[in-house]
Design a protein around this motif. Structure first.
Motif, short mmCIF file in Angstrom:
data_model
loop_
_atom_site.label_atom_id
_atom_site.label_comp_id
_atom_site.label_asym_id
_atom_site.label_seq_id
_atom_site.Cartn_x
_atom_site.Cartn_y
_atom_site.Cartn_z
N LEU A 1 47.25 37.92 31.37
CA LEU A 1 46.46 38.52 30.28
C LEU A 1 46.17 39.99 30.60
O LEU A 1 46.31 40.88 29.75
CB LEU A 1 45.16 37.74 30.12
N LEU A 2 45.76 40.24 31.84
CA LEU A 2 45.44 41.61 32.27
C LEU A 2 46.69 42.50 32.24
O LEU A 2 46.63 43.64 31.78
CB LEU A 2 44.84 41.61 33.68
N ILE A 3 47.81 41.92 32.74
CA ILE A 3 49.06 42.71 32.76
C ILE A 3 49.49 43.05 31.33
O ILE A 3 49.93 44.16 31.05
CB ILE A 3 50.17 41.93 33.52
N ALA B 1 47.50 43.43 28.71
CA ALA B 1 46.60 44.49 28.21
C ALA B 1 46.98 45.84 28.83
O ALA B 1 47.04 46.86 28.13
CB ALA B 1 45.16 44.14 28.54
N LEU B 2 47.26 45.82 30.12
CA LEU B 2 47.63 47.06 30.82
C LEU B 2 48.93 47.63 30.26
O LEU B 2 49.07 48.85 30.07
CB LEU B 2 47.76 46.78 32.32
N PHE C 1 47.30 32.56 34.25
CA PHE C 1 46.83 32.94 32.91
C PHE C 1 46.09 34.29 32.91
O PHE C 1 46.43 35.20 32.16
CB PHE C 1 45.91 31.83 32.37
N TRP C 2 45.11 34.42 33.77
CA TRP C 2 44.25 35.62 33.78
C TRP C 2 45.03 36.88 34.19
O TRP C 2 44.98 37.89 33.47
CB TRP C 2 43.04 35.35 34.68
N PRO C 3 45.80 36.82 35.32
CA PRO C 3 46.57 38.03 35.66
C PRO C 3 47.56 38.42 34.57
O PRO C 3 47.73 39.60 34.28
CB PRO C 3 47.31 37.65 36.95
N MET D 1 46.55 29.34 37.17
CA MET D 1 45.96 30.55 37.73
C MET D 1 46.76 31.81 37.42
O MET D 1 46.37 32.90 37.79
CB MET D 1 45.71 30.41 39.23
#
Lengths: 498, 169
Positions: B66-68, B70-71, B62-64, B60
């Motif tokens: 990925l977002l961090i 990109a940010l 993985f997604w955060p 779980m």
């Protein structure tokens, strides 16, 4: 799935036509009109404020009153645009171009009357399109799998991020912040808490409705508090002395204008993030191009008012098409409406058409009847409604803060939700001051769990990202996502060049 | 960047580095980029505290993450560029005061309850938002009493919501 379920249709109609439901529709339309007429407030804020109030109502009644407020809120903006040169909502900005000159020429009644008819016709056209297109799109959406959902959500997010605000990267930052905020609390895939920092309230996650109210209502109030209220409202015409019933020749002469502008509004409504303002401007430009006397536009042409008002109201149904069928809202108000559906335990998407079609038909019929009630209420009481702009902010604003706070609290009887609302209000205010757009953040908040869930399931099933480019529907949306970014960049360069 | 008066923002609509930015202009994207990098780093560190399972290689976090990532990339770009769009509008003292007032109201609801905190909030906000006169004060008192009663009736009776009672129970 039955595309046009006559049984559900009649149940939906019967639900809408109950005595109390019609009363709620009338109250909702009047409330929406008041909010729409008041400059600075808009349908998004009105719908967000009302969601907690509808919590205890049956779903059909709740959606009816929310639709009524939406229609009223979208329609009311033209009055101040015509009389004061201040659009009550951004959707009515094109109305100012010809509505205000008409009022200056002593034709305020003609402008108001034709605007009311245009709002009515625009909403009806959009309701028909919604009723016809949504079930058809839902039958296609049933075939969507993990990769298609991931692609369509990514398209919606990139399109909104690219189009809103003045910079694509700022929009993307806003969308990512929204998706990160959606990660707080229980993971939708694993059922375990994330980013709770040991706080039990945070482990429950951020409730959508307090976040919505904070983003759109509290941040707006923070902005409004910046101006001192000491100027007197000045109107170009005394509404009580003008005849607002439009001439038949005006209505007949604008028949094509209504249809063209209505369809433009529906199409713009379907596209993510554009909404009523651009729809009105595009329809206005098209009406001018189609006119034999384009030089009259900008100097008081009734066709300009009709085009703008028809198109902005037609975005209502247009925005609801992707919102109801795919769970992807076309504009912020549709996103807030989705929040209203979720509060009542309904998940927007094709399953909504299969499981609770009567609720959907209730929404369609509410749109029809709300537009009818809106026209009747406006013709009957426009002279009193316009006095709303004279209510001082210093009475209204503290009461709105209280209604927002208690509304957020009432969802779960938690003071924590009021804190979430204020925190999102501050985030919304700071981002807007820094010129970071809010719609991508809102969409990120709603679509974040959907993208994560589908992406992880797709990766678990296929082991790679390839389905995003090997499946036709997914590939189409991925191409659209790239095109939306390129298109937005080109549009900005052209605007800069102009 | 806290100013007492609202000034209009620049009208430029750009998506590329703004070379025409005055030297003393506040580079909002640069500071926002720094702030987001710091927040991203803190959130990234927090992802290591998430539970992991052998049967779920992505986990779980993985997604955060990925977002961090990109940010962080966009934030780094913003730090390099300085400003990518319209200039920032000033954050005003009045807006922040309203926010602090809202927090005070939240504290008031928790400790004093609805019946004390709400009329006080409406009264104080009403007086703060307009120039003080005896008539304004009288009307604000009426607005506070009427508004509090109306919201109480709608929520407590209309929607069966038990409003906060504070430490008085």
């Amino acid at each position: 799935m039955n595309i046009f379920d006559l049984g559900a249709m009649s149940t939906g109609l019967a639900n809408v036509l109950t005595f109390w439901n019609i009363m709620f529709l009338i109250v909702g339309v009047i409330g929406g009109l008041i909010v729409g007429i008041t400059p600075g407030l808009g349908p998004t804020l009105a719908v967000a404020l009302l969601i907690p109030v509808t919590f205890g109502m049956p779903t059909e009644t709740a959606m009816s009153i929310l639709m009524a407020v939406y229609v009223g809120g979208m329609s009311g903006g033209f009055l101040t645009a015509i009389l004061m040169r201040i659009p009550g909502t951004p959707a009515s900005m094109a109305t100012v171009l010809d509505g205000f000159p008409m009022a200056q020429q002593g034709k305020a009644g003609q402008a108001i009357g034709n605007s009311i008819v245009a709002n009515f016709v625009g909403t009806i056209i959009s309701a028909f399109c919604l009723m016809l297109c949504a079930p058809l799109l839902a039958t296609i959406a049933v075939k969507f799998h993990f990769s298609e959902y991931t692609a369509v959500c990514l398209f919606a997010l990139t399109a909104v991020a690219a189009v809103t605000g003045t910079s694509t990267t700022r929009g993307m930052v806003s969308a990512i912040i929204g998706m990160l905020l959606a990660c707080i609390g229980l993971s939708s895939v694993d059922g375990l808490p994330r980013f709770d920092f040991g706080n039990t309230d945070l482990s429950g996650g951020i409730s959508l409705v307090p976040a919505l109210i904070g983003l759109f209502a509290i941040s707006q109030m923070m902005k409004d508090s910046e101006r001192q209220e000491n100027s007197k409202v000045e109107m170009t015409a005394e509404v009580s002395k003008v005849r607002t019933i439009p001439e038949w020749s005006d209505i007949k002469g604008n028949a094509w204008n209504y249809l063209r502008s209505g369809l433009i509004g529906v199409w713009i409504g379907i596209l993510p993030a554009l909404g009523g303002g651009p729809a009105g401007l595009i329809a206005y430009a098209q009406a001018r191009n189609a006119s034999k006397t384009p030089e009259r536009f900008g100097h008081g042409a009734v066709e300009g008012v009709v085009a703008s008002e028809t198109a902005n109201n037609a975005t209502i149904g247009g925005g609801l098409i992707p919102a109801l069928t795919l769970g992807i809202p076309g504009d912020p108000t549709s996103a807030v409406l989705l929040g209203g559906l979720m509060v009542h335990g309904l998940q927007p998407g094709p399953q909504l058409f299969r499981d609770t079609p009567e609720v959907l038909y209730g929404i369609y019929f509410s749109l029809f009847f709300s537009s009818l009630i809106m026209a009747v209420v406006l013709f009957a009481s426009v002279r009193w409604l316009v006095k709303v702009v004279e209510i001082p902010r210093y009475y209204l604003q503290p009461l709105l803060v209280i209604v927002c706070s208690i509304g957020a609290y009432s969802l779960d009887n938690r003071l924590f939700d009021i804190g979430v609302m204020f925190a999102f209000g501050l985030i919304g205010y700071l981002l807007e001051r820094c010129k970071y757009p809010l719609p991508p953040l809102l969409l990120g908040l709603i679509l974040g769990p959907l993208v994560e869930g589908n992406l992880r399931k797709m990766l678990a099933q296929d082991g790679s990202l390839m389905p995003l480019v090997t499946k036709p529907i997914a590939l189409t949306f991925m191409i659209l996502a790239v095109v939306s970014i390129i298109w937005a960049a080109r549009l900005r360069r052209m605007t800069k060049g102009a | 960047m806290l100013r007492s008066k609202c000034e209009p923002a620049a009208d430029s609509v750009v998506d590329t580095p703004d070379s025409s930015l005055p030297e003393n202009e506040f580079a909002v994207d640069r500071w926002m980029g720094v702030a987001l990098l710091v927040i991203g780093a803190l959130m990234f560190r927090e992802t290591f505290s998430f539970r992991t399972f052998d049967w779920d290689p992505l986990g779980m976090a993985f997604w955060p993450r990925l977002l961090i990532a990109a940010l962080s990339i966009i934030s780094a770009w913003h730090i390099v560029v300085g400003n990518v769009g319209d200039a920032m509008e000033p954050i005003t003292k009045r807006a922040i005061t309203l926010f602090v007032g809202c927090l005070a109201y939240l504290g008031g609801l928790a400790y004093l309850g609805y019946f004390i905190a709400t009329p006080v909030m409406i009264l104080v906000a009403g007086l703060w938002l307009r120039p003080f006169t005896a008539r304004a004060a009288a009307l604000s008192v009426v607005n506070a009493a009427f508004g509090s009663a109306l919201v109480y009736l709608i929520f407590e009776f209309g929607m069966s919501v038990e409003l906060p009672r504070g430490i008085w129970g």
